[in-house]
Design an enzyme around this catalytic site. Structure first.
Site, PDB file in Angstrom:
ATOM      1  CE  LYS A 125     154.858  36.568 113.746  1.00  0.00           C
ATOM      2  NZ  LYS A 125     156.308  36.885 113.727  1.00  0.00           N
ATOM      3  CB  VAL A 126     154.842  27.298 117.080  1.00  0.00           C
ATOM      4  CG1 VAL A 126     154.708  25.798 116.891  1.00  0.00           C
ATOM      5  CG2 VAL A 126     156.267  27.659 117.512  1.00  0.00           C
ATOM      6  N   PRO A 184     154.171  44.631 118.556  1.00  0.00           N
ATOM      7  CG  PRO A 184     154.161  42.937 116.926  1.00  0.00           C
ATOM      8  CD  PRO A 184     153.449  43.409 118.177  1.00  0.00           C
ATOM      9  NE  ARG A 233     161.431  47.071 109.710  1.00  0.00           N
ATOM     10  CZ  ARG A 233     160.365  47.093 108.924  1.00  0.00           C
ATOM     11  NH1 ARG A 233     160.497  47.343 107.639  1.00  0.00           N
ATOM     12  NH2 ARG A 233     159.150  46.853 109.423  1.00  0.00           N
ATOM     13  CG  ASP A 258     152.749  21.560 112.071  1.00  0.00           C
ATOM     14  OD1 ASP A 258     151.883  20.669 111.889  1.00  0.00           O
ATOM     15  OD2 ASP A 258     153.717  21.737 111.315  1.00  0.00           O
ATOM     16  CB  ILE A 259     149.224  18.695 114.202  1.00  0.00           C
ATOM     17  CG1 ILE A 259     150.599  18.006 114.124  1.00  0.00           C
ATOM     18  CG2 ILE A 259     148.554  18.762 112.822  1.00  0.00           C
ATOM     19  CD1 ILE A 259     150.519  16.517 113.818  1.00  0.00           C
ATOM     20  N   PRO A 260     149.175  19.618 117.199  1.00  0.00           N
ATOM     21  CG  PRO A 260     147.329  19.296 118.590  1.00  0.00           C
ATOM     22  CD  PRO A 260     147.736  19.271 117.142  1.00  0.00           C
ATOM     23  CG  ASN A 261     153.472  14.671 118.181  1.00  0.00           C
ATOM     24  OD1 ASN A 261     153.724  14.434 119.361  1.00  0.00           O
ATOM     25  ND2 ASN A 261     154.234  14.247 117.190  1.00  0.00           N
TER      26      ASN A 261
END
Ligand code: O7M
Length: 211
Positions: A60-61, A168, A191, A63-66
Protein backbone atom coordinates in the site's frame (compact mmCIF):
# COMPACT_ATOMS: atom_id res chain seq x y z
CA UNK A 1 -13.14 -17.05 -14.40
CA UNK A 2 -12.69 -14.97 -11.28
CA UNK A 3 -9.21 -15.37 -9.84
CA UNK A 4 -8.51 -16.55 -6.31
CA UNK A 5 -5.69 -14.66 -4.59
CA UNK A 6 -4.30 -16.04 -1.34
CA UNK A 7 -3.46 -13.34 1.18
CA UNK A 8 -0.57 -14.93 3.04
CA UNK A 9 -0.59 -12.95 6.29
CA UNK A 10 1.15 -15.56 8.45
CA UNK A 11 4.32 -14.72 10.37
CA UNK A 12 6.41 -17.84 9.96
CA UNK A 13 8.42 -18.42 6.79
CA UNK A 14 8.13 -22.23 6.87
CA UNK A 15 4.40 -22.15 7.53
CA UNK A 16 3.93 -19.54 4.80
CA UNK A 17 5.64 -21.78 2.24
CA UNK A 18 3.69 -24.85 3.41
CA UNK A 19 0.33 -23.08 3.15
CA UNK A 20 1.12 -21.56 -0.23
CA UNK A 21 2.27 -24.94 -1.57
CA UNK A 22 -0.83 -26.69 -0.25
CA UNK A 23 -3.17 -24.08 -1.74
CA UNK A 24 -1.22 -23.60 -4.98
CA UNK A 25 -3.26 -25.96 -7.22
CA UNK A 26 -6.37 -23.88 -6.53
CA UNK A 27 -5.09 -20.30 -6.44
CA UNK A 28 -4.03 -17.81 -9.11
CA UNK A 29 -1.69 -15.54 -7.13
CA UNK A 30 -0.25 -14.94 -3.68
CA UNK A 31 -0.47 -11.57 -1.95
CA UNK A 32 2.22 -10.82 0.63
CA UNK A 33 2.19 -7.77 2.87
CA UNK A 34 3.96 -6.22 5.82
CA UNK A 35 3.18 -8.96 8.36
CA UNK A 36 5.04 -11.70 6.50
CA UNK A 37 7.79 -9.54 5.01
CA UNK A 38 8.58 -7.90 8.36
CA UNK A 39 8.65 -11.31 10.04
CA UNK A 40 10.44 -13.34 7.37
CA UNK A 41 12.25 -10.78 5.23
CA UNK A 42 11.90 -9.74 1.62
CA UNK A 43 13.57 -13.01 0.62
CA UNK A 44 10.20 -14.68 1.13
CA UNK A 45 9.50 -13.67 -2.48
CA UNK A 46 12.32 -15.94 -3.64
CA UNK A 47 11.18 -18.71 -1.27
CA UNK A 48 7.75 -18.65 -2.91
CA UNK A 49 9.07 -18.14 -6.43
CA UNK A 50 9.13 -21.89 -7.10
CA UNK A 51 5.34 -22.04 -6.96
CA UNK A 52 5.18 -20.43 -10.38
CA UNK A 53 2.38 -18.12 -9.22
CA UNK A 54 2.35 -14.31 -9.50
CA UNK A 55 3.45 -12.66 -6.26
CA UNK A 56 1.74 -9.42 -5.31
CA UNK A 57 3.47 -7.06 -2.86
CA UNK A 58 0.76 -5.47 -0.74
CA UNK A 59 2.76 -2.55 0.65
CA UNK A 60 0.00 0.00 0.00
CA UNK A 61 2.73 2.36 -1.11
CA UNK A 62 1.86 5.93 -0.07
CA UNK A 63 4.72 8.40 -0.27
CA UNK A 64 6.10 11.12 -2.53
CA UNK A 65 6.79 10.09 -6.13
CA UNK A 66 10.55 9.60 -5.71
CA UNK A 67 10.19 7.46 -2.59
CA UNK A 68 7.40 5.48 -4.21
CA UNK A 69 9.67 4.76 -7.14
CA UNK A 70 12.49 3.62 -4.86
CA UNK A 71 10.13 1.33 -2.91
CA UNK A 72 8.66 -0.20 -6.05
CA UNK A 73 12.07 -0.81 -7.59
CA UNK A 74 13.04 -2.79 -4.50
CA UNK A 75 9.78 -4.75 -4.70
CA UNK A 76 10.41 -5.85 -8.28
CA UNK A 77 14.12 -6.49 -7.71
CA UNK A 78 13.07 -8.85 -4.90
CA UNK A 79 11.07 -10.96 -7.35
CA UNK A 80 7.51 -9.68 -7.00
CA UNK A 81 5.28 -9.44 -10.05
CA UNK A 82 2.94 -6.71 -8.86
CA UNK A 83 2.68 -3.96 -6.27
CA UNK A 84 -0.28 -2.35 -4.54
CA UNK A 85 -0.26 1.41 -4.00
CA UNK A 86 -2.57 3.91 -2.35
CA UNK A 87 -4.08 6.56 -4.58
CA UNK A 88 -4.81 9.25 -2.00
CA UNK A 89 -1.26 10.61 -2.17
CA UNK A 90 -2.09 11.99 -5.61
CA UNK A 91 -1.78 11.30 -9.31
CA UNK A 92 1.96 11.97 -9.49
CA UNK A 93 2.70 9.61 -6.61
CA UNK A 94 0.52 6.80 -7.95
CA UNK A 95 1.90 7.33 -11.43
CA UNK A 96 5.44 6.79 -10.06
CA UNK A 97 4.37 3.35 -8.81
CA UNK A 98 2.73 2.45 -12.10
CA UNK A 99 5.81 3.58 -14.04
CA UNK A 100 8.18 1.60 -11.82
CA UNK A 101 5.97 -1.47 -12.16
CA UNK A 102 5.70 -1.23 -15.92
CA UNK A 103 9.42 -0.54 -16.32
CA UNK A 104 9.99 -3.89 -14.58
CA UNK A 105 7.37 -5.70 -16.62
CA UNK A 106 5.09 -5.84 -13.57
CA UNK A 107 1.69 -4.54 -12.59
CA UNK A 108 0.38 -1.93 -10.17
CA UNK A 109 -3.01 -1.92 -8.47
CA UNK A 110 -4.44 1.12 -6.68
CA UNK A 111 -6.54 0.97 -3.51
CA UNK A 112 -9.69 3.02 -4.08
CA UNK A 113 -11.90 1.90 -1.18
CA UNK A 114 -11.09 -0.33 1.78
CA UNK A 115 -13.17 -3.10 3.30
CA UNK A 116 -13.22 -2.39 7.04
CA UNK A 117 -16.02 -0.39 8.74
CA UNK A 118 -13.86 2.69 9.37
CA UNK A 119 -13.09 2.98 5.66
CA UNK A 120 -16.40 4.79 5.16
CA UNK A 121 -15.12 7.77 7.19
CA UNK A 122 -12.84 8.96 4.41
CA UNK A 123 -13.45 6.87 1.28
CA UNK A 124 -17.18 7.66 1.03
CA UNK A 125 -18.60 10.96 -0.15
CA UNK A 126 -16.99 10.84 -3.58
CA UNK A 127 -13.38 10.06 -2.64
CA UNK A 128 -13.39 6.45 -3.81
CA UNK A 129 -14.90 7.53 -7.12
CA UNK A 130 -12.13 10.13 -7.52
CA UNK A 131 -9.51 7.49 -6.68
CA UNK A 132 -11.00 5.13 -9.28
CA UNK A 133 -10.71 7.91 -11.88
CA UNK A 134 -7.14 8.51 -10.75
CA UNK A 135 -6.35 4.81 -11.26
CA UNK A 136 -7.68 5.07 -14.81
CA UNK A 137 -5.72 8.28 -15.48
CA UNK A 138 -2.52 6.68 -14.14
CA UNK A 139 -3.00 3.62 -16.32
CA UNK A 140 -2.91 1.39 -13.28
CA UNK A 141 -3.57 -2.26 -14.05
CA UNK A 142 -6.46 -2.46 -11.66
CA UNK A 143 -8.03 -1.35 -8.42
CA UNK A 144 -8.71 -2.75 -4.95
CA UNK A 145 -12.37 -2.48 -3.88
CA UNK A 146 -14.25 -3.87 -0.85
CA UNK A 147 -15.92 -7.28 -0.90
CA UNK A 148 -17.84 -6.13 2.16
CA UNK A 149 -19.80 -3.63 0.02
CA UNK A 150 -20.81 -5.20 -3.30
CA UNK A 151 -22.95 -2.14 -4.13
CA UNK A 152 -19.82 -0.02 -4.02
CA UNK A 153 -17.98 -2.44 -6.31
CA UNK A 154 -20.72 -1.91 -8.87
CA UNK A 155 -20.37 1.88 -8.62
CA UNK A 156 -16.60 1.65 -9.03
CA UNK A 157 -16.93 -0.80 -11.96
CA UNK A 158 -18.83 1.93 -13.85
CA UNK A 159 -15.73 4.11 -13.56
CA UNK A 160 -12.94 1.62 -14.26
CA UNK A 161 -14.71 -0.37 -16.99
CA UNK A 162 -12.77 -3.48 -17.93
CA UNK A 163 -9.83 -2.69 -15.65
CA UNK A 164 -9.21 -5.45 -13.11
CA UNK A 165 -10.95 -5.23 -9.73
CA UNK A 166 -9.45 -7.28 -6.92
CA UNK A 167 -11.53 -7.53 -3.81
CA UNK A 168 -10.57 -8.36 -0.22
CA UNK A 169 -13.02 -8.85 2.63
CA UNK A 170 -14.72 -12.16 1.85
CA UNK A 171 -15.01 -14.74 4.58
CA UNK A 172 -13.42 -13.42 7.79
CA UNK A 173 -14.63 -9.86 7.18
CA UNK A 174 -18.13 -10.97 6.22
CA UNK A 175 -18.17 -10.52 2.44
CA UNK A 176 -20.07 -13.21 0.53
CA UNK A 177 -17.75 -14.83 -2.04
CA UNK A 178 -20.64 -16.06 -4.20
CA UNK A 179 -21.96 -12.51 -4.66
CA UNK A 180 -18.60 -10.77 -4.96
CA UNK A 181 -17.04 -13.26 -7.39
CA UNK A 182 -19.63 -12.28 -9.99
CA UNK A 183 -18.61 -8.62 -9.78
CA UNK A 184 -14.82 -8.69 -9.71
CA UNK A 185 -11.81 -10.12 -11.49
CA UNK A 186 -10.33 -11.63 -8.36
CA UNK A 187 -11.24 -12.27 -4.74
CA UNK A 188 -8.51 -11.91 -2.11
CA UNK A 189 -8.83 -14.41 0.75
CA UNK A 190 -6.65 -14.60 3.84
CA UNK A 191 -7.76 -16.03 7.16
CA UNK A 192 -10.54 -18.19 5.72
CA UNK A 193 -7.80 -20.17 3.98
CA UNK A 194 -4.66 -19.91 6.09
CA UNK A 195 -6.47 -20.36 9.42
CA UNK A 196 -8.59 -23.26 8.14
CA UNK A 197 -7.85 -26.72 9.60
CA UNK A 198 -6.81 -27.73 6.09
CA UNK A 199 -5.83 -24.74 3.91
CA UNK A 200 -5.79 -26.90 0.78
CA UNK A 201 -9.41 -27.91 1.32
CA UNK A 202 -10.44 -24.33 2.09
CA UNK A 203 -8.70 -23.03 -1.04
CA UNK A 204 -10.43 -25.71 -3.12
CA UNK A 205 -13.79 -24.63 -1.72
CA UNK A 206 -13.20 -20.97 -2.63
CA UNK A 207 -11.97 -22.03 -6.05
CA UNK A 208 -15.23 -23.95 -6.55
CA UNK A 209 -17.37 -20.98 -5.49
CA UNK A 210 -15.77 -18.51 -7.87
CA UNK A 211 -16.53 -20.56 -10.98
O1 O7M B 1 -9.27 -12.45 4.34
P1 O7M B 1 -8.64 -11.62 5.43
O2 O7M B 1 -9.58 -10.64 6.04
O3 O7M B 1 -7.92 -12.44 6.44
O4 O7M B 1 -7.46 -10.78 4.75
C1 O7M B 1 -7.70 -9.77 3.85
C2 O7M B 1 -6.42 -9.24 3.29
O5 O7M B 1 -6.71 -8.18 2.38
C3 O7M B 1 -5.47 -8.64 4.32
O6 O7M B 1 -4.13 -8.83 3.86
C4 O7M B 1 -5.79 -7.17 4.29
O7 O7M B 1 -4.69 -6.35 4.66
C5 O7M B 1 -6.14 -6.97 2.82
N1 O7M B 1 -7.08 -5.88 2.54
C6 O7M B 1 -8.26 -5.80 3.21
O8 O7M B 1 -8.64 -6.67 3.99
N2 O7M B 1 -9.07 -4.71 3.00
C7 O7M B 1 -8.77 -3.73 2.13
O9 O7M B 1 -9.55 -2.80 1.97
C8 O7M B 1 -7.58 -3.83 1.39
C9 O7M B 1 -6.79 -4.95 1.55
C10 O7M B 1 -5.75 -5.14 0.60
O10 O7M B 1 -5.36 -6.20 0.23
O11 O7M B 1 -5.30 -4.04 0.03
C11 O7M B 1 -4.43 -4.17 -1.03
Amino acid sequence: MTELILSLDVLDRKRAVEIAEAASPCIDAVKIGYPLVLAAGLGIARDLGGLGLPLIADFKVADIPNTNRLICEQVFAAGFDAVIAHGFTGTDAARACVAAAHDSGGACYVVVEMSHPGATEFFHGGTAERLANLAVDCRADGIIAPATRPDRISVLREIVGSKAIYSPGVGAQGGDPEIVARLVDGIIVGRSIYEAPDPAVAAREFARIRR
